[in-house]
Design a protein around this motif. Structure first.
Motif, PDB file in Angstrom:
ATOM      1  N   ALA A 137       2.957  -9.773   9.640  1.00 56.79           N
ATOM      2  CA  ALA A 137       2.080  -8.608   9.560  1.00 56.79           C
ATOM      3  C   ALA A 137       2.875  -7.354   9.223  1.00 56.79           C
ATOM      4  O   ALA A 137       2.469  -6.553   8.367  1.00 56.79           O
ATOM      5  N   PHE A 138       4.019  -7.166   9.872  1.00 58.27           N
ATOM      6  CA  PHE A 138       4.841  -5.979   9.622  1.00 58.27           C
ATOM      7  C   PHE A 138       5.350  -5.950   8.191  1.00 58.27           C
ATOM      8  O   PHE A 138       5.237  -4.932   7.488  1.00 58.27           O
ATOM      9  N   CYS A 139       5.936  -7.049   7.753  1.00 53.21           N
ATOM     10  CA  CYS A 139       6.522  -7.099   6.414  1.00 53.21           C
ATOM     11  C   CYS A 139       5.459  -6.881   5.336  1.00 53.21           C
ATOM     12  O   CYS A 139       5.677  -6.146   4.364  1.00 53.21           O
ATOM     13  N   THR A 140       4.301  -7.496   5.524  1.00 51.95           N
ATOM     14  CA  THR A 140       3.207  -7.326   4.560  1.00 51.95           C
ATOM     15  C   THR A 140       2.703  -5.892   4.559  1.00 51.95           C
ATOM     16  O   THR A 140       2.443  -5.311   3.493  1.00 51.95           O
ATOM     17  N   ALA A 141       2.562  -5.307   5.734  1.00 43.83           N
ATOM     18  CA  ALA A 141       2.073  -3.929   5.828  1.00 43.83           C
ATOM     19  C   ALA A 141       3.022  -2.955   5.153  1.00 43.83           C
ATOM     20  O   ALA A 141       2.587  -2.047   4.428  1.00 43.83           O
ATOM     21  N   LEU A 142       4.328  -3.129   5.361  1.00 48.90           N
ATOM     22  CA  LEU A 142       5.289  -2.221   4.739  1.00 48.90           C
ATOM     23  C   LEU A 142       5.266  -2.373   3.222  1.00 48.90           C
ATOM     24  O   LEU A 142       5.331  -1.376   2.486  1.00 48.90           O
ATOM     25  N   ALA A 143       5.155  -3.603   2.746  1.00 45.48           N
ATOM     26  CA  ALA A 143       5.066  -3.832   1.304  1.00 45.48           C
ATOM     27  C   ALA A 143       3.800  -3.198   0.736  1.00 45.48           C
ATOM     28  O   ALA A 143       3.812  -2.625  -0.371  1.00 45.48           O
ATOM     29  N   LEU A 144       2.702  -3.285   1.477  1.00 47.23           N
ATOM     30  CA  LEU A 144       1.455  -2.656   1.043  1.00 47.23           C
ATOM     31  C   LEU A 144       1.611  -1.141   0.937  1.00 47.23           C
ATOM     32  O   LEU A 144       1.145  -0.525  -0.028  1.00 47.23           O
ATOM     33  N   VAL A 145       2.265  -0.548   1.922  1.00 48.65           N
ATOM     34  CA  VAL A 145       2.465   0.899   1.906  1.00 48.65           C
ATOM     35  C   VAL A 145       3.277   1.305   0.689  1.00 48.65           C
ATOM     36  O   VAL A 145       2.912   2.239  -0.044  1.00 48.65           O
ATOM     37  N   VAL A 146       4.391   0.619   0.447  1.00 53.41           N
ATOM     38  CA  VAL A 146       5.240   0.949  -0.698  1.00 53.41           C
ATOM     39  C   VAL A 146       4.464   0.788  -2.005  1.00 53.41           C
ATOM     40  O   VAL A 146       4.556   1.631  -2.910  1.00 53.41           O
ATOM     41  N   ALA A 147       3.689  -0.284  -2.115  1.00 48.25           N
ATOM     42  CA  ALA A 147       2.916  -0.524  -3.337  1.00 48.25           C
ATOM     43  C   ALA A 147       1.836   0.535  -3.524  1.00 48.25           C
ATOM     44  O   ALA A 147       1.592   1.001  -4.653  1.00 48.25           O
ATOM     45  N   LEU A 148       1.170   0.926  -2.451  1.00 46.95           N
ATOM     46  CA  LEU A 148       0.152   1.971  -2.542  1.00 46.95           C
ATOM     47  C   LEU A 148       0.753   3.288  -3.022  1.00 46.95           C
ATOM     48  O   LEU A 148       0.193   3.976  -3.889  1.00 46.95           O
ATOM     49  N   LEU A 149       1.895   3.633  -2.454  1.00 45.86           N
ATOM     50  CA  LEU A 149       2.548   4.883  -2.833  1.00 45.86           C
ATOM     51  C   LEU A 149       3.036   4.832  -4.275  1.00 45.86           C
ATOM     52  O   LEU A 149       2.950   5.823  -5.003  1.00 45.86           O
ATOM     53  N   ALA A 150       3.551   3.669  -4.693  1.00 45.61           N
ATOM     54  CA  ALA A 150       4.003   3.523  -6.076  1.00 45.61           C
ATOM     55  C   ALA A 150       2.828   3.631  -7.040  1.00 45.61           C
ATOM     56  O   ALA A 150       2.925   4.279  -8.094  1.00 45.61           O
ATOM     57  N   ALA A 151       1.706   3.010  -6.685  1.00 44.12           N
ATOM     58  CA  ALA A 151       0.523   3.066  -7.543  1.00 44.12           C
ATOM     59  C   ALA A 151       0.030   4.501  -7.695  1.00 44.12           C
ATOM     60  O   ALA A 151      -0.357   4.935  -8.790  1.00 44.12           O
ATOM     61  N   GLY A 152       0.029   5.250  -6.602  1.00 44.94           N
ATOM     62  CA  GLY A 152      -0.398   6.640  -6.665  1.00 44.94           C
ATOM     63  C   GLY A 152       0.584   7.510  -7.417  1.00 44.94           C
ATOM     64  O   GLY A 152       0.193   8.363  -8.225  1.00 44.94           O
ATOM     65  N   ARG A 153       1.854   7.289  -7.189  1.00 42.27           N
ATOM     66  CA  ARG A 153       2.894   8.076  -7.843  1.00 42.27           C
ATOM     67  C   ARG A 153       2.899   7.860  -9.354  1.00 42.27           C
ATOM     68  O   ARG A 153       3.087   8.790 -10.141  1.00 42.27           O
ATOM     69  N   LEU A 154       2.684   6.595  -9.759  1.00 51.10           N
ATOM     70  CA  LEU A 154       2.693   6.258 -11.184  1.00 51.10           C
ATOM     71  C   LEU A 154       1.349   6.490 -11.850  1.00 51.10           C
ATOM     72  O   LEU A 154       1.226   6.342 -13.070  1.00 51.10           O
ATOM     73  N   GLY A 155       0.332   6.826 -11.051  1.00 49.18           N
ATOM     74  CA  GLY A 155      -0.985   7.070 -11.615  1.00 49.18           C
ATOM     75  C   GLY A 155      -1.636   5.830 -12.194  1.00 49.18           C
ATOM     76  O   GLY A 155      -2.343   5.903 -13.199  1.00 49.18           O
ATOM     77  N   LEU A 156      -1.415   4.675 -11.561  1.00 54.02           N
ATOM     78  CA  LEU A 156      -1.970   3.427 -12.074  1.00 54.02           C
ATOM     79  C   LEU A 156      -3.482   3.385 -11.887  1.00 54.02           C
ATOM     80  O   LEU A 156      -4.026   3.931 -10.928  1.00 54.02           O
ATOM     81  N   GLY A 157      -4.149   2.713 -12.800  1.00 48.59           N
ATOM     82  CA  GLY A 157      -5.590   2.557 -12.722  1.00 48.59           C
ATOM     83  C   GLY A 157      -5.980   1.464 -11.754  1.00 48.59           C
ATOM     84  O   GLY A 157      -5.137   0.868 -11.079  1.00 48.59           O
TER      85      GLY A 157
END
Length: 231
Positions: A137-157
């Motif tokens: 749960a922890f590892c998946t949650a941290l990966a989700l956070v990083v991916a969410l932030l990357a998606a927002g930072r890169l302006g992905l659709g």
């Protein structure tokens, strides 16, 4: 990207509807598996399809890989990962993201721990609660956070952003889940429960962080309360 201002929201608007649906769907297996294995102390039928968990189910050099991966979910390893994530967010001048980097995995682990006590499934006796897997749960949650932030930072659709988030969550959950089963710490269904717990909790936490931050930002610009009015 250097010089590019960080977006305000940590839950990218194009992804909100899809991740909200994903969170709702992920809640279902968490509940179903919890009910099915409540109070159990043996692997279920589905667990037997993969492996019979034992302490010797993986040999060197893969055992060393499994132990290294497992360390990332231990207190010292997880603290180091969170510190790195928070530091990165602050360097990007994105304080809201730093809050999510702690709140997302933190709340996920808290809920996973509460579920362990409620479900009461054990492994290897001695009261070792196993469902759901907190490491996964922890590892998946941290990966989700990083991916969410990357998606927002890169302006992905919507399509690209959702694909990135799901890929990151799946890769991280699979890696930690493999380590937990290989080391005999969890049943495969525990791993699935931990993965789904992160999918259910993390997007909701990101939405809550955005909601709270937006309210705090908008409050001074709103109408004054009676206490703020001059006599």
């Amino acid at each position: 990207m250097p010089g590019r201002p960080a977006p305000a929201a940590v839950l990218p608007p194009p992804l909100r509807a899809w991740l909200g649906l994903l969170a709702a769907l992920a809640t279902l297996p968490v509940v179903v598996l919890g009910v099915l294995y409540a109070g159990h102390s043996e692997p279920g039928t589905a667990d037997g399809w993969f492996i019979d968990p034992t302490a010797d189910s993986v040999r060197p050099p893969w055992r060393h890989v499994a132990l290294a991966t497992d360390f990332l979910g231990e207190p010292l390893g997880s603290a180091a990962l969170l510190a790195a994530a928070v530091t990165g967010c602050l360097l990007l001048r994105w304080p809201r993201a730093a809050v999510l980097a702690v709140a997302g995995p933190g709340l996920t682990v808290v809920i996973a721990t509460l579920l362990k006590s409620l479900v009461g499934r054990t492994i290897h006796g001695d009261g070792n609660l196993s469902y759901p897997s907190g490491h996964t749960a922890f590892c998946t949650a941290l990966a989700l956070v990083v991916a969410l932030l990357a998606a927002g930072r890169l302006g992905l659709g919507r399509a690209a952003g959702t694909s990135l988030v799901l890929a990151a969550a799946t890769a991280a959950g699979a890696a930690m889940g493999w380590a937990q089963v290989a080391l005999g710490a969890h049943y495969p269904t525990d791993v699935l429960g931990g993965w789904c717990t992160a999918l259910a909790v993390t997007p909701a936490t990101a939405w809550l962080v955005d909601r709270t931050a937006d309210r705090m930002t908008d409050r001074p610009a709103g109408r004054r309360t009676d206490a703020d009015r001059p006599d």
